[in-house]
Design a protein around this motif. Sequence first.
Motif, PDB file in Angstrom:
ATOM      1  N   LEU A  79       0.825  -1.208   0.000  1.00 42.97           N
ATOM      2  CA  LEU A  79       0.000   0.000   0.000  1.00 42.97           C
ATOM      3  C   LEU A  79       0.859   1.257   0.000  1.00 42.97           C
ATOM      4  O   LEU A  79       0.561   2.236  -0.698  1.00 42.97           O
ATOM      5  CB  LEU A  79      -0.946   0.001   1.205  1.00 42.97           C
ATOM      6  N   GLY A  80       1.932   1.238   0.764  1.00 47.69           N
ATOM      7  CA  GLY A  80       2.838   2.385   0.788  1.00 47.69           C
ATOM      8  C   GLY A  80       3.426   2.662  -0.585  1.00 47.69           C
ATOM      9  O   GLY A  80       3.519   3.816  -1.016  1.00 47.69           O
ATOM     10  N   ILE A  82       2.102   1.808  -3.508  1.00 44.13           N
ATOM     11  CA  ILE A  82       1.021   2.277  -4.385  1.00 44.13           C
ATOM     12  C   ILE A  82       0.755   3.753  -4.140  1.00 44.13           C
ATOM     13  O   ILE A  82       0.719   4.556  -5.073  1.00 44.13           O
ATOM     14  CB  ILE A  82      -0.265   1.451  -4.165  1.00 44.13           C
ATOM     15  N   PHE A  83       0.596   4.125  -2.884  1.00 42.37           N
ATOM     16  CA  PHE A  83       0.255   5.504  -2.573  1.00 42.37           C
ATOM     17  C   PHE A  83       1.408   6.460  -2.840  1.00 42.37           C
ATOM     18  O   PHE A  83       1.201   7.600  -3.233  1.00 42.37           O
ATOM     19  CB  PHE A  83      -0.262   5.640  -1.145  1.00 42.37           C
ATOM     20  N   SER A  84       2.642   6.020  -2.661  1.00 40.74           N
ATOM     21  CA  SER A  84       3.769   6.908  -2.908  1.00 40.74           C
ATOM     22  C   SER A  84       3.968   7.154  -4.396  1.00 40.74           C
ATOM     23  O   SER A  84       4.413   8.215  -4.800  1.00 40.74           O
ATOM     24  CB  SER A  84       5.049   6.337  -2.297  1.00 40.74           C
ATOM     25  N   CYS A  87      -0.412   8.547  -5.818  1.00 38.32           N
ATOM     26  CA  CYS A  87      -1.289   9.542  -5.198  1.00 38.32           C
ATOM     27  C   CYS A  87      -0.952  10.951  -5.701  1.00 38.32           C
ATOM     28  O   CYS A  87       0.205  11.335  -5.815  1.00 38.32           O
ATOM     29  CB  CYS A  87      -1.167   9.517  -3.679  1.00 38.32           C
ATOM     30  N   LYS A  90       1.578  14.366  -3.809  1.00 38.84           N
ATOM     31  CA  LYS A  90       2.789  13.985  -3.061  1.00 38.84           C
ATOM     32  C   LYS A  90       4.002  14.498  -3.761  1.00 38.84           C
ATOM     33  O   LYS A  90       4.121  14.607  -4.908  1.00 38.84           O
ATOM     34  CB  LYS A  90       2.864  12.472  -2.924  1.00 38.84           C
TER      35      LYS A  90
END
Length: 90
Positions: A79-80, A82-84, A87, A90
């Motif tokens: 998840l980290g 994917i989001f980094s 998203c 950022k």
Amino acid sequence: MEIFWNRLETLVEQFNLAHSGPTPTAIQAGRLEAVTNSLKDLRSQVDAGLPPEILAETNRKIMVQLENVVGKVEVDKVLGRIFSDFCIGK
């Protein structure tokens, strides 16, 4: 429960027959054999009516063995990543 075991055995057989990927190393093959044996042990334990605590421990052992074959996947890291990467902001 019998349907589950039959389906699991069918999937294992299909994988063994249809597997056309890289040949596993001796270590990987040994680990896969250990998983297969542990699944057989779990089925015997279920059939014998052992308590859930024993079944859970056998299941945990199988999961660790599978992690040794395919590698441990940590959800937080996935998840980290994917989001980094994806998203906005950022």
